[in-house]
Design an enzyme around this catalytic site. Structure first.
Site, PDB file in Angstrom:
ATOM      1  N   SER A 117     -34.664   1.854  -6.011  1.00 17.86           N
ATOM      2  CA  SER A 117     -33.847   1.755  -7.213  1.00 17.86           C
ATOM      3  C   SER A 117     -33.438   0.300  -7.421  1.00 17.86           C
ATOM      4  O   SER A 117     -33.306  -0.461  -6.459  1.00 17.86           O
ATOM      5  CB  SER A 117     -32.595   2.624  -7.044  1.00 17.86           C
ATOM      6  OG  SER A 117     -31.483   2.062  -7.716  1.00 17.86           O
ATOM      7  N   PHE A 118     -33.216  -0.094  -8.670  1.00 16.43           N
ATOM      8  CA  PHE A 118     -32.833  -1.489  -8.914  1.00 16.43           C
ATOM      9  C   PHE A 118     -31.481  -1.817  -8.268  1.00 16.43           C
ATOM     10  O   PHE A 118     -31.152  -2.975  -8.064  1.00 16.43           O
ATOM     11  CB  PHE A 118     -32.807  -1.789 -10.419  1.00 16.43           C
ATOM     12  CG  PHE A 118     -31.479  -1.551 -11.070  1.00 16.43           C
ATOM     13  CD1 PHE A 118     -31.092  -0.289 -11.471  1.00 16.43           C
ATOM     14  CD2 PHE A 118     -30.589  -2.604 -11.271  1.00 16.43           C
ATOM     15  CE1 PHE A 118     -29.852  -0.064 -12.052  1.00 16.43           C
ATOM     16  CE2 PHE A 118     -29.350  -2.393 -11.861  1.00 16.43           C
ATOM     17  CZ  PHE A 118     -28.977  -1.118 -12.254  1.00 16.43           C
ATOM     18  N   LYS A 119     -30.699  -0.796  -7.938  1.00 16.93           N
ATOM     19  CA  LYS A 119     -29.384  -1.058  -7.337  1.00 16.93           C
ATOM     20  C   LYS A 119     -29.500  -1.736  -5.976  1.00 16.93           C
ATOM     21  O   LYS A 119     -28.558  -2.360  -5.508  1.00 16.93           O
ATOM     22  CB  LYS A 119     -28.571   0.230  -7.259  1.00 16.93           C
ATOM     23  CG  LYS A 119     -28.198   0.727  -8.654  1.00 16.93           C
ATOM     24  CD  LYS A 119     -27.138   1.804  -8.649  1.00 16.93           C
ATOM     25  CE  LYS A 119     -26.617   2.076 -10.050  1.00 16.93           C
ATOM     26  NZ  LYS A 119     -27.628   2.737 -10.920  1.00 16.93           N
ATOM     27  N   ASP A 120     -30.676  -1.625  -5.340  1.00 22.69           N
ATOM     28  CA  ASP A 120     -30.899  -2.338  -4.077  1.00 22.69           C
ATOM     29  C   ASP A 120     -30.709  -3.845  -4.246  1.00 22.69           C
ATOM     30  O   ASP A 120     -30.212  -4.515  -3.341  1.00 22.69           O
ATOM     31  CB  ASP A 120     -32.330  -2.090  -3.575  1.00 22.69           C
ATOM     32  CG  ASP A 120     -32.553  -0.649  -3.122  1.00 22.69           C
ATOM     33  OD1 ASP A 120     -31.609  -0.028  -2.606  1.00 22.69           O
ATOM     34  OD2 ASP A 120     -33.686  -0.156  -3.282  1.00 22.69           O
ATOM     35  N   ALA A 123     -26.890  -4.671  -4.281  1.00 25.10           N
ATOM     36  CA  ALA A 123     -26.165  -4.232  -3.083  1.00 25.10           C
ATOM     37  C   ALA A 123     -26.535  -5.075  -1.863  1.00 25.10           C
ATOM     38  O   ALA A 123     -25.682  -5.395  -1.033  1.00 25.10           O
ATOM     39  CB  ALA A 123     -26.450  -2.749  -2.829  1.00 25.10           C
TER      40      ALA A 123
END
Ligand SMILES: *Cc1c(COP(=O)(O)O)cnc(C)c1O
Length: 461
Positions: A117-120, A123
């Site tokens: 996911s792009f949230k990696d 984060a």
């Protein structure tokens, strides 16, 4: 001069029980606090500039170099160059593909990180910054409440990061089996807690923990999506993609499927740093508060939010709208009350937004596959449908880049139904079945949670 961070609520008057925070803090303080004391969001008081040359030298260079350029621009007064370089090299050890769809139209795949996911992207950098600003010789304890994907992106990002332990709370009945497996098996310094309750219960437990005096000594901190540390890394991939695809100074269009608007905000900042972005396209799913606002000039949140297949974007009042409003001279608060309207004409010049229905989303997944042999999942498909709507409406012929924010293999049923194929999972998802580990189960009362924290959290190394 170091950049300072102030609250988006600083001009707010007469808000029940809240005194506007009119001071400013350093990046490190904003990073550890997460939110401003008046429940506003921290925003930088100035935006550093990149030159055409700064950007064009990134062509054919690894992704971490773009990350280093952007993080140095913002953080050089607070972190040494060596630390910043070590952090970006450690955070970005996976590919960032740019896939050509047709001449001058591309998909930027942000789905190759540990949770696909792009949230990696955000984060991982934030975790490493936090490790470097914790109190000397002490540990930080991050508490996260999650209803799904954010928790595993945060957990994976902090895995093995020095001096930090992470406790993730999730609601027993509200995560998918794959999500549960992802959360339960991270291991090491990351512990999952399965709460017999709903997402709201998890959030309340975390809130109570922060407010509890007896837990105050445990260096509790959060990693939520409103932290400015989650926004800064999301500037990088726009700069990176531009450098790979555009000629020096050429204007491009980005399309960003949008929920809480943190991803799109990265593009807004990139443009304000000097990246030649002609238009930021921000398609939403059926939660259409923002496209309606751009059309009518009146803002009203969608409440309750609508459940669409692009479920990571089911947001009826995007938290980062407060930062967008602030950048365009307006103020909106946490509950969606507008205290001052932004410059609408300027916003319309820079941003295009449109609401994409689930039916259009599914049709887009099919048509993009049939015409171009490119596989999109439902979030990226909202982005693509929005881009097509923009290009059709304006006849714009500029180079266009659409973000794909999750890997299609995360949604095998939807893709199989629409395309009749099973997308090949990336390495990170392939290993999942073999991973071991379990969650700790607790009831939803605070006493049980507190007892767990008191007996398990560490403060010293
Ligand atoms: C979180 C998320 C989004 C929305 O990003 P925002 O920054 O909240 O606008 C889009 N797609 C996926 C897969 C996500 O997880």
């Amino acid at each position: 001069m170091a950049i300072r961070y102030y609250s988006t609520n600083r001009h707010v008057k007469n808000m029940a029980g809240i005194t506007p925070f009119t001071g400013d803090v350093s990046f490190k303080e904003a990073l550890l606090a997460g939110q401003a004391p008046d429940e506003g969001l921290f925003v930088p008081d100035s935006i550093p500039q990149l030159s055409t040359n700064d950007i064009s030298v990134l062509r054919d260079k690894p992704y971490w170099q773009a990350a280093l350029l952007v993080s140095q621009a913002f953080l050089s007064e607070e972190f040494s160059p060596d630390v910043l370089e070590m952090i970006v090299k450690d955070a970005y050890n996976y590919p960032v593909p740019l896939e050509a769809v047709y001449p001058r139209a591309f998909v930027l795949r942000l789905d190759q990180g540990p949770t696909a996911s792009f949230k990696d992207f955000a984060a991982r950098m934030m975790a490493r910054w936090m490790s470097h600003c914790r109190p000397e010789g002490e540990r930080l304890n991050i508490l996260v409440a999650t209803s799904g994907d954010t928790g595993s992106a945060v957990g994976e990002a902090y895995k093995g990061v020095q001096g930090i332990d992470v406790t993730i709370l999730y609601p027993a009945g509200e995560v998918s089996l794959m999500q549960k497996k992802q959360l339960d098996t991270i291991g090491g310094n990351v512990q999952a807690i399965c709460v017999d309750g709903k997402f709201d219960d998890c959030q309340n437990l975390v809130k109570e923990a922060f407010a509890d005096r007896e837990l105050a000594g445990f260096n509790l901190s959060s990693a939520n999506s409103i932290n400015f540390g989650r926004i800064l890394p999301q500037i990088v991939y726009y700069v990176y993609a531009y450098a790979q695809l555009a000629e020096a100074g050429e204007e491009v269009v980005f399309s960003v499927p949008s929920g809480n608007f943190g991803d799109a905000l990265g593009c807004e900042y990139a443009r304000r740093m000097g990246l030649p972005v002609a238009k930021l396209v921000m398609p939403t799913n059926e939660n259409d508060e923002f496209p309606v606002f751009l059309t009518t000039g009146k803002y009203s949140k969608v409440s309750p939010s609508r459940a669409c297949i692009s479920n990571a974007m089911n947001v009826g009042h995007p938290s980062n709208l407060a930062r967008f409003f602030d950048l365009y001279g307006g103020t909106v608060d946490r509950v969606g009350l507008v205290h001052r309207y932004p410059d609408l004409d300027e916003m319309r010049r820079r941003i295009f937004s449109v609401s994409v229905t689930d039916e259009q989303t599914r049709r887009t997944i099919k048509s993009v596959y049939e015409r171009y042999h490119v596989i999109l999942e439902q979030h990226g498909a909202v982005g693509w449908a929005g881009l097509e709507a923009y290009l059709q409406k304006t006849g714009d012929k500029k180079t266009a880049i659409c973000l794909e924010t999750a890997h299609p293999a995360k949604f095998p049923d939807e893709i199989k139904n629409l395309l009749g194929i099973e997308p090949e999972p990336p390495e990170s998802l392939k290993g999942l079945a073999r991973r071991e580990g379990g969650a700790i189960n607790i009831p939803k009362d605070f006493a049980s949670f507190k007892k767990y924290l008191q007996s398990h959290l560490k403060i010293r190394k």
